[in-house]
Design a protein around this motif. Structure first.
Motif, PDB file in Angstrom:
ATOM      1  N   UNK A  90       8.348  -1.081  -9.378  1.00  0.00           N
ATOM      2  CA  UNK A  90       7.798   0.229  -8.777  1.00  0.00           C
ATOM      3  C   UNK A  90       8.413   1.332 -10.050  1.00  0.00           C
ATOM      4  N   UNK A  91       7.549   2.102 -10.412  1.00  0.00           N
ATOM      5  CA  UNK A  91       7.696   3.108 -11.701  1.00  0.00           C
ATOM      6  C   UNK A  91       7.344   4.464 -10.856  1.00  0.00           C
ATOM      7  N   UNK A  92       8.599   5.365 -11.290  1.00  0.00           N
ATOM      8  CA  UNK A  92       8.468   6.763 -10.711  1.00  0.00           C
ATOM      9  C   UNK A  92       9.485   7.454 -11.296  1.00  0.00           C
ATOM     10  N   UNK A  93       9.004   8.811 -11.907  1.00  0.00           N
ATOM     11  CA  UNK A  93       9.962   9.688 -12.581  1.00  0.00           C
ATOM     12  C   UNK A  93       9.930   8.854 -14.276  1.00  0.00           C
ATOM     13  N   UNK A  94       9.215   8.276 -14.500  1.00  0.00           N
ATOM     14  CA  UNK A  94       9.213   7.578 -15.805  1.00  0.00           C
ATOM     15  C   UNK A  94       9.775   6.305 -15.975  1.00  0.00           C
ATOM     16  N   UNK A  95      10.451   5.954 -15.091  1.00  0.00           N
ATOM     17  CA  UNK A  95      11.313   4.787 -15.012  1.00  0.00           C
ATOM     18  C   UNK A  95      11.069   3.729 -14.313  1.00  0.00           C
ATOM     19  N   UNK A  96      11.030   2.418 -14.794  1.00  0.00           N
ATOM     20  CA  UNK A  96      10.645   1.248 -13.802  1.00  0.00           C
ATOM     21  C   UNK A  96      11.882   0.773 -13.181  1.00  0.00           C
ATOM     22  N   UNK A  97      11.686   0.475 -11.762  1.00  0.00           N
ATOM     23  CA  UNK A  97      12.673  -0.087 -10.937  1.00  0.00           C
ATOM     24  C   UNK A  97      12.291  -1.310 -10.354  1.00  0.00           C
ATOM     25  N   UNK A  98      13.043  -2.360 -10.070  1.00  0.00           N
ATOM     26  CA  UNK A  98      12.656  -3.748  -9.515  1.00  0.00           C
ATOM     27  C   UNK A  98      12.800  -3.510  -8.085  1.00  0.00           C
ATOM     28  N   UNK A  99      11.878  -4.173  -7.197  1.00  0.00           N
ATOM     29  CA  UNK A  99      11.968  -3.963  -5.869  1.00  0.00           C
ATOM     30  C   UNK A  99      12.028  -5.471  -5.076  1.00  0.00           C
ATOM     31  N   UNK A 133      17.517   9.790  -2.286  1.00  0.00           N
ATOM     32  CA  UNK A 133      17.682  10.441  -3.520  1.00  0.00           C
ATOM     33  C   UNK A 133      16.650  11.534  -3.625  1.00  0.00           C
ATOM     34  N   UNK A 134      16.709  12.476  -4.144  1.00  0.00           N
ATOM     35  CA  UNK A 134      15.707  13.560  -4.160  1.00  0.00           C
ATOM     36  C   UNK A 134      14.468  13.070  -5.337  1.00  0.00           C
ATOM     37  N   UNK A 135      14.604  12.289  -6.072  1.00  0.00           N
ATOM     38  CA  UNK A 135      13.325  12.107  -7.145  1.00  0.00           C
ATOM     39  C   UNK A 135      12.864  10.879  -6.239  1.00  0.00           C
ATOM     40  N   UNK A 136      13.432  10.181  -5.464  1.00  0.00           N
ATOM     41  CA  UNK A 136      12.650   9.119  -4.780  1.00  0.00           C
ATOM     42  C   UNK A 136      11.900   9.644  -3.595  1.00  0.00           C
ATOM     43  N   UNK A 137      12.435  10.737  -2.917  1.00  0.00           N
ATOM     44  CA  UNK A 137      11.733  11.450  -1.807  1.00  0.00           C
ATOM     45  C   UNK A 137      10.655  12.097  -2.367  1.00  0.00           C
ATOM     46  N   UNK A 138      10.491  12.733  -3.614  1.00  0.00           N
ATOM     47  CA  UNK A 138       9.481  13.538  -3.939  1.00  0.00           C
ATOM     48  C   UNK A 138       8.637  12.765  -4.463  1.00  0.00           C
ATOM     49  N   UNK A 139       8.805  11.288  -5.000  1.00  0.00           N
ATOM     50  CA  UNK A 139       7.926  10.807  -5.873  1.00  0.00           C
ATOM     51  C   UNK A 139       7.000   9.868  -4.780  1.00  0.00           C
ATOM     52  N   UNK A 178       0.840  -1.115   0.090  1.00  0.00           N
ATOM     53  CA  UNK A 178       0.077  -0.106   0.079  1.00  0.00           C
ATOM     54  C   UNK A 178       0.853   1.193   0.022  1.00  0.00           C
ATOM     55  N   UNK A 179       0.949   2.139  -0.757  1.00  0.00           N
ATOM     56  CA  UNK A 179       1.495   3.162  -1.207  1.00  0.00           C
ATOM     57  C   UNK A 179       0.996   4.551  -0.883  1.00  0.00           C
ATOM     58  N   UNK A 180       1.706   5.571  -0.398  1.00  0.00           N
ATOM     59  CA  UNK A 180       1.175   6.884  -0.535  1.00  0.00           C
ATOM     60  C   UNK A 180       2.493   7.715  -1.470  1.00  0.00           C
ATOM     61  N   UNK A 181       2.036   8.274  -2.741  1.00  0.00           N
ATOM     62  CA  UNK A 181       2.895   8.673  -3.748  1.00  0.00           C
ATOM     63  C   UNK A 181       2.252   9.646  -4.296  1.00  0.00           C
ATOM     64  N   UNK A 182       3.201  10.678  -4.820  1.00  0.00           N
ATOM     65  CA  UNK A 182       2.763  11.888  -5.615  1.00  0.00           C
ATOM     66  C   UNK A 182       3.115  11.511  -7.061  1.00  0.00           C
ATOM     67  N   UNK A 183       4.037  10.533  -7.481  1.00  0.00           N
ATOM     68  CA  UNK A 183       4.153  10.174  -8.746  1.00  0.00           C
ATOM     69  C   UNK A 183       4.920   8.711  -8.824  1.00  0.00           C
ATOM     70  N   UNK A 184       4.244   8.081  -8.523  1.00  0.00           N
ATOM     71  CA  UNK A 184       4.791   6.668  -8.489  1.00  0.00           C
ATOM     72  C   UNK A 184       3.428   5.594  -8.749  1.00  0.00           C
ATOM     73  N   UNK A 185       3.857   4.552  -9.384  1.00  0.00           N
ATOM     74  CA  UNK A 185       2.814   3.438  -9.571  1.00  0.00           C
ATOM     75  C   UNK A 185       3.761   2.154  -9.339  1.00  0.00           C
ATOM     76  N   UNK A 235      23.167   9.974  -3.544  1.00  0.00           N
ATOM     77  CA  UNK A 235      23.753  10.780  -4.450  1.00  0.00           C
ATOM     78  C   UNK A 235      23.035  10.512  -5.760  1.00  0.00           C
ATOM     79  N   UNK A 236      22.382   9.281  -6.115  1.00  0.00           N
ATOM     80  CA  UNK A 236      21.654   9.056  -7.228  1.00  0.00           C
ATOM     81  C   UNK A 236      20.202   9.659  -6.795  1.00  0.00           C
ATOM     82  N   UNK A 237      19.741  10.363  -7.784  1.00  0.00           N
ATOM     83  CA  UNK A 237      18.103  10.780  -7.498  1.00  0.00           C
ATOM     84  C   UNK A 237      17.072   9.903  -6.984  1.00  0.00           C
ATOM     85  N   UNK A 238      17.710   8.627  -7.521  1.00  0.00           N
ATOM     86  CA  UNK A 238      16.390   7.447  -7.518  1.00  0.00           C
ATOM     87  C   UNK A 238      16.724   6.362  -6.238  1.00  0.00           C
ATOM     88  N   UNK A 239      17.870   6.837  -5.539  1.00  0.00           N
ATOM     89  CA  UNK A 239      18.154   6.070  -4.578  1.00  0.00           C
ATOM     90  C   UNK A 239      17.209   5.955  -3.224  1.00  0.00           C
TER      91      UNK A 239
END
Length: 215
Positions: free
Chosen positions: A91-100, A193-199, A48-55, A146-150
């Motif tokens: 997990x997809x955020x910032x238009x890019x998919x990441x395996x979790x 990372x900044x993108x992960x925090x904001x998404x 269950x997620x709370x997100x502004x820009x993540x699927x 250091x990586x925005x998606x970390x």
């Protein structure tokens, strides 16, 4: 859905089997103060997620382990089932998919309430809580922020579970399929990372588990 269909099939089979079977198997099995066994199964697990820009896409996985069942009375027992849970989500955020990926050491303490035995079938309800250690918590932390998606997942989490099942008594073993809902009490997401925090701000485990137990 597939797990639910399979479990309903087991329920129907238990009714038919319980009515037709006349020879009582393993009559003294449940009289033992402690009973041991093992289990394995499949599950669908997500968050269950709370997100502004993540699927999030839920993933499938497997679980296995051993068990000890401590008898308290004819209808009540305490059950522990230490084992491994392994699954993966996308997990997809910032238009890019990441395996979790997530591989946990799972240590539950459950209460099991059983019905009266009918021939060679006995129903039960099971529920409790578990401690979980995530071996892959740092999988998506590449540059320590250091990586925005970390991001990371918490290594130590608590989960609850509640389920129903039925026990089938055979000449040499007891077989107990069950279906359980699993839910995480805690937010497991740590944005670095900044993108992960904001998404994304929260991930809490949710899952449906089909478990096959042999004693």
């Amino acid at each position: 859905m597939k797990q639910l269909v399979v479990f309903l099939f087991f329920c129907l089979s238990s009714i038919i089997y319980g009515q037709s079977e006349k020879i009582s198997q393993l009559q003294s099995f449940d009289n033992k103060p402690i009973r041991y066994g093992f289990y394995l199964g499949l599950h669908t697990k997500g968050y269950a997620l709370e997100a502004t820009d993540a699927v999030l896409s839920n993933g499938a996985g497997f679980h296995l382990g051993v068990l000890a069942d401590l008898k308290v009375s004819d209808f009540l027992s305490f059950l522990t089932e230490p084992g491994i849970i392994s699954s993966s989500n996308s997990l997809t955020f910032d238009g890019e998919k990441t395996e979790v990926p997530a591989t946990y050491f799972h240590f539950p303490l459950n209460i099991k309430l059983s019905t009266r035995r009918l021939n060679n079938v006995r129903g039960f309800i099971i529920g409790g809580a578990s401690y979980n250690y995530n071996f892959t918590a740092n999988k998506n932390n590449n540059d320590n922020g250091a990586n925005p998606r970390d991001f990371e997942l918490k290594q130590h989490t608590l989960m609850g579970e509640l389920g129903i099942g039925a026990s089938f008594y055979f000449p040499y073993f007891k077989f107990s399929p069950s279906i359980r809902g699993v839910y995480g009490f805690q937010n497991e997401f740590i944005g670095l990372g900044s993108t992960a925090k904001n998404s994304l701000s929260e991930l809490r485990t949710r899952g449906i588990f089909l478990t096959l137990t042999f004693q």
